[in-house]
Design a protein around this motif. Structure first.
Motif, PDB file in Angstrom:
ATOM      1  N   LEU A  16      40.123  40.564  40.236  1.00 47.77           N
ATOM      2  CA  LEU A  16      41.109  41.540  39.839  1.00 47.77           C
ATOM      3  C   LEU A  16      40.924  42.881  40.493  1.00 47.77           C
ATOM      4  N   GLU A  17      39.568  43.067  40.924  1.00 48.90           N
ATOM      5  CA  GLU A  17      39.151  44.528  41.199  1.00 48.90           C
ATOM      6  C   GLU A  17      40.173  45.249  42.212  1.00 48.90           C
ATOM      7  N   LEU A  18      40.437  44.627  43.326  1.00 47.96           N
ATOM      8  CA  LEU A  18      41.331  45.035  44.438  1.00 47.96           C
ATOM      9  C   LEU A  18      42.642  45.109  43.878  1.00 47.96           C
ATOM     10  N   PRO A  19      43.260  44.302  43.231  1.00 49.78           N
ATOM     11  CA  PRO A  19      44.754  44.274  42.922  1.00 49.78           C
ATOM     12  C   PRO A  19      44.926  45.458  41.744  1.00 49.78           C
ATOM     13  N   THR A  20      43.980  45.522  41.026  1.00 51.72           N
ATOM     14  CA  THR A  20      44.318  46.534  39.843  1.00 51.72           C
ATOM     15  C   THR A  20      43.985  47.916  40.367  1.00 51.72           C
ATOM     16  N   GLY A  21      43.123  48.020  41.438  1.00 45.92           N
ATOM     17  CA  GLY A  21      43.058  49.457  42.259  1.00 45.92           C
ATOM     18  C   GLY A  21      44.283  49.559  42.993  1.00 45.92           C
ATOM     19  N   GLY A  22      45.078  48.672  43.626  1.00 44.30           N
ATOM     20  CA  GLY A  22      46.467  48.914  44.109  1.00 44.30           C
ATOM     21  C   GLY A  22      47.441  49.341  43.029  1.00 44.30           C
ATOM     22  N   LEU A  23      47.339  48.596  41.991  1.00 47.14           N
ATOM     23  CA  LEU A  23      48.096  48.927  40.833  1.00 47.14           C
ATOM     24  C   LEU A  23      47.998  50.447  40.444  1.00 47.14           C
ATOM     25  N   SER A  24      46.907  50.899  40.559  1.00 42.37           N
ATOM     26  CA  SER A  24      46.488  52.284  40.113  1.00 42.37           C
ATOM     27  C   SER A  24      47.334  53.083  40.861  1.00 42.37           C
ATOM     28  N   ASP A  25      46.951  52.814  42.433  1.00 47.83           N
ATOM     29  CA  ASP A  25      47.595  53.730  43.267  1.00 47.83           C
ATOM     30  C   ASP A  25      49.058  53.807  43.304  1.00 47.83           C
ATOM     31  N   ALA A  26      49.667  52.510  43.036  1.00 46.79           N
ATOM     32  CA  ALA A  26      51.061  52.347  43.090  1.00 46.79           C
ATOM     33  C   ALA A  26      51.768  53.053  41.838  1.00 46.79           C
ATOM     34  N   VAL A  27      51.247  52.552  40.693  1.00 47.04           N
ATOM     35  CA  VAL A  27      51.901  52.916  39.488  1.00 47.04           C
ATOM     36  C   VAL A  27      51.415  54.439  38.716  1.00 47.04           C
ATOM     37  N   GLY A  28      50.012  54.470  39.070  1.00 38.94           N
ATOM     38  CA  GLY A  28      49.330  55.815  38.453  1.00 38.94           C
ATOM     39  C   GLY A  28      48.159  55.591  37.693  1.00 38.94           C
ATOM     40  N   ARG A  29      47.420  56.474  37.577  1.00 42.28           N
ATOM     41  CA  ARG A  29      46.288  56.374  37.131  1.00 42.28           C
ATOM     42  C   ARG A  29      46.376  56.106  35.655  1.00 42.28           C
ATOM     43  N   ARG A  30      47.141  57.226  34.843  1.00 40.41           N
ATOM     44  CA  ARG A  30      47.134  57.384  33.498  1.00 40.41           C
ATOM     45  C   ARG A  30      47.604  55.861  32.836  1.00 40.41           C
ATOM     46  N   PRO A  31      48.817  55.227  33.272  1.00 41.37           N
ATOM     47  CA  PRO A  31      49.231  54.217  32.595  1.00 41.37           C
ATOM     48  C   PRO A  31      48.173  52.885  32.913  1.00 41.37           C
ATOM     49  N   VAL A  32      47.646  52.902  33.951  1.00 44.81           N
ATOM     50  CA  VAL A  32      46.527  51.731  34.152  1.00 44.81           C
ATOM     51  C   VAL A  32      45.381  51.890  33.161  1.00 44.81           C
ATOM     52  N   LEU A  33      44.827  53.147  32.906  1.00 40.84           N
ATOM     53  CA  LEU A  33      43.855  53.535  32.140  1.00 40.84           C
ATOM     54  C   LEU A  33      44.175  53.141  30.659  1.00 40.84           C
ATOM     55  N   LEU A  34      45.243  53.494  30.337  1.00 37.30           N
ATOM     56  CA  LEU A  34      45.904  53.238  29.001  1.00 37.30           C
ATOM     57  C   LEU A  34      46.070  51.671  28.850  1.00 37.30           C
ATOM     58  N   ILE A  35      46.586  51.087  29.732  1.00 41.02           N
ATOM     59  CA  ILE A  35      46.356  49.455  29.581  1.00 41.02           C
ATOM     60  C   ILE A  35      44.947  48.985  29.560  1.00 41.02           C
ATOM     61  N   ALA A  36      44.188  49.504  30.177  1.00 41.57           N
ATOM     62  CA  ALA A  36      42.766  49.237  30.149  1.00 41.57           C
ATOM     63  C   ALA A  36      42.021  49.479  28.621  1.00 41.57           C
ATOM     64  N   GLY A  37      42.415  50.638  28.184  1.00 45.29           N
ATOM     65  CA  GLY A  37      42.001  50.781  26.697  1.00 45.29           C
ATOM     66  C   GLY A  37      42.400  49.976  25.742  1.00 45.29           C
ATOM     67  N   VAL A  38      43.698  49.507  25.972  1.00 44.62           N
ATOM     68  CA  VAL A  38      44.163  48.624  25.006  1.00 44.62           C
ATOM     69  C   VAL A  38      43.451  47.174  25.169  1.00 44.62           C
ATOM     70  N   VAL A  39      43.268  46.779  26.232  1.00 48.17           N
ATOM     71  CA  VAL A  39      42.548  45.681  26.716  1.00 48.17           C
ATOM     72  C   VAL A  39      41.117  45.455  25.992  1.00 48.17           C
ATOM     73  N   ASN A  40      40.353  46.876  26.269  1.00 49.56           N
ATOM     74  CA  ASN A  40      39.211  46.829  25.783  1.00 49.56           C
ATOM     75  C   ASN A  40      39.056  46.965  24.093  1.00 49.56           C
ATOM     76  N   LEU A  41      39.759  47.517  23.721  1.00 51.24           N
ATOM     77  CA  LEU A  41      40.168  47.357  22.173  1.00 51.24           C
ATOM     78  C   LEU A  41      40.237  45.921  21.500  1.00 51.24           C
ATOM     79  N   ALA A  42      41.034  45.111  22.358  1.00 54.19           N
ATOM     80  CA  ALA A  42      41.274  43.764  22.076  1.00 54.19           C
ATOM     81  C   ALA A  42      39.701  42.838  22.145  1.00 54.19           C
TER      82      ALA A  42
END
Length: 423
Positions: free
Chosen positions: A53-79
């Motif tokens: 998942l490393e490269l696809p999620t990096g591409g997602l960050s470049d395409a969608v934005g850093r902040r939304p990807v990090l917020l999604i990551a935070g929710v996954v981490n909490l779970a």
């Protein structure tokens, strides 16, 4: 609050829970009934998840934005951490590590890319290497502080109160990590700003469709730039060599002490001091980089780190092994921000997070191959031989920093004097 201050605060909040978890991450599953082999098997799930998942999620960050990807990551981490508090079987811990792998893949790169993009947007001549070296200090202090706090919490013993009833001593640091991770996610939402226009669902769909293009852009950078290719190879050799101080050092210490129990008891404070040494190395490296330049600084650090690993493998007695280990971590902490700075100088903003993810992704098979090869060498020829072998491979990365681009370009140095960046 400046961009750098926000970046460092968010980074500290991200790694402090990790420090809390490190001392109990193996002991807790064992306490709940898993065997050591089962712990190793479920832990491997995280590595494979990150790899895919490393490269696809990096591409997602470049395409969608850093902040939304990090917020999604935070929710996954909490779970994942919530599940950590109650997991008591192989399938449950497997799910924990799967979620942790998704979190690590989403989290790898976006915060650093946001800082560099924001700093360069404010000042194209910004000294990003200084900010990245400060991040190494914060990371080391956060992990060391978290590990020490975790040890104190475990020493205080189990909790016999609260809605969860009796909570074992090893679970207490996990609960504190959960609270701090929640605080870190809230801080991300409040402190991280990103200038990306809101475009609705259609815009979001278009951004997601841009993920393959972002990945392709990062791969194109590797293909067309021999400097980027060399930096990626450095990460491969470096990760191979990291097995020596992350996996083989405890074995070596146990051998020279002749008492595995005493070695295990000593490893906790030694690891805390090692992260402090890493922070000190990151704090001092800007002085060296200003004198030698980033490329020659990286060469020197890799060679010295290889020598400290050799010392760790060949010096007799616990003092010699520990001294080599601490010096190795100091060099490791110093090398990280310089390597990152060199990589960022070659990255185009649109593909920055993808390139960081690609660099990180290469480290996964590098470490896995190193673990397989070096443990086999240790079994056949002894732990010292395996450690020296890993040191040699790590040292082979040093000359790659001197590879120059086909067309040398010029940039402003931190002192304001224009000079060529020879890579």
């Amino acid at each position: 609050m400046t961009t750098r201050s926000r970046y460092l605060l968010l980074l500290g909040l991200r790694w402090l829970p990790v420090g809390l978890m490190i001392p109990v991450i193996v002991l807790l599953p064992l306490e709940r009934g898993l065997s050591i082999a089962q712990v190793g098997a479920v832990a491997a799930i995280q590595g494979f998840t990150v790899l895919f998942l490393e490269l696809p999620t990096g591409g997602l960050s470049d395409a969608v934005g850093r902040r939304p990807v990090l917020l999604i990551a935070g929710v996954v981490n909490l779970a994942a951490i919530v599940l950590w508090t109650v997991a008591d079987s192989v399938p449950m811990f497997a799910l924990v590590y799967l979620l942790q792998g998704v979190y690590r893949a989403l989290d790898s790169g976006p915060l650093e890319a946001w800082y560099v993009d924001s700093a360069l947007a404010e000042d194209p001549e910004a000294d990003i290497e200084a900010g990245l070296s400060h991040s190494g200090v914060v990371l080391g202090l956060a992990i060391a502080g978290g590990a020490l706090l975790s040890g104190g919490l475990v020493w205080l013993g189990p909790l016999g109160w609260g809605p969860l009833g009796s909570v074992s001593a090893l679970t207490v640091p996990v609960l504190v990590a959960l609270v701090l991770s929640l605080l870190g996610t809230v801080a991300l939402a409040l402190l991280m700003s990103e200038d990306r226009p809101a475009r609705g669902l259609a815009g979001l769909a278009a951004s997601v469709r841009g993920v393959p293009a972002a990945i392709g852009g990062a791969l194109m950078l590797v293909r067309r730039s021999r400097v980027v290719f060399a930096l990626i190879l450095v990460e491969l050799f470096w990760s191979f060599g990291m097995v020596t101080f992350e996996k083989l050092m405890p074995v070596r210490l146990s051998e020279v002490m002749g008492d595995p129990g005493a070695a295990a008891a000593l490893l906790g404070p030694v690891n805390s001091v090692a992260w402090l040494a890493s922070a000190a190395g990151a704090a001092l490296v800007p002085l060296l980089a200003r004198r030698l330049g980033p490329a020659w600084t990286s060469v020197a650090l890799k060679i010295v780190q290889a020598l400290t690993i050799v010392a760790m493998g060949l010096l007799g007695g616990p003092a010699g092994v520990i001294a080599g280990f601490l010096l190795c971590y100091a060099m490791h902490g110093a090398a990280n921000p310089v390597h990152a700075g060199l990589l960022h100088r070659q990255a185009e903003g649109a593909y920055r997070a993808s390139l960081i993810s690609l660099n990180s992704m290469v480290g996964q098979p590098g470490f896995a191959i190193g673990a397989i090869v070096l443990t086999a060498v240790a079994g056949q020829a002894g732990t010292p031989a395996a450690i020296v072998t890993g040191a040699v491979v790590l040292g082979l990365a040093a000359p790659l920093y001197l590879l120059r681009p086909k067309k040398e370009f010029r940039e402003q140095s931190p002192s304001g004097i224009s000079g060529s960046l020879a890579l």
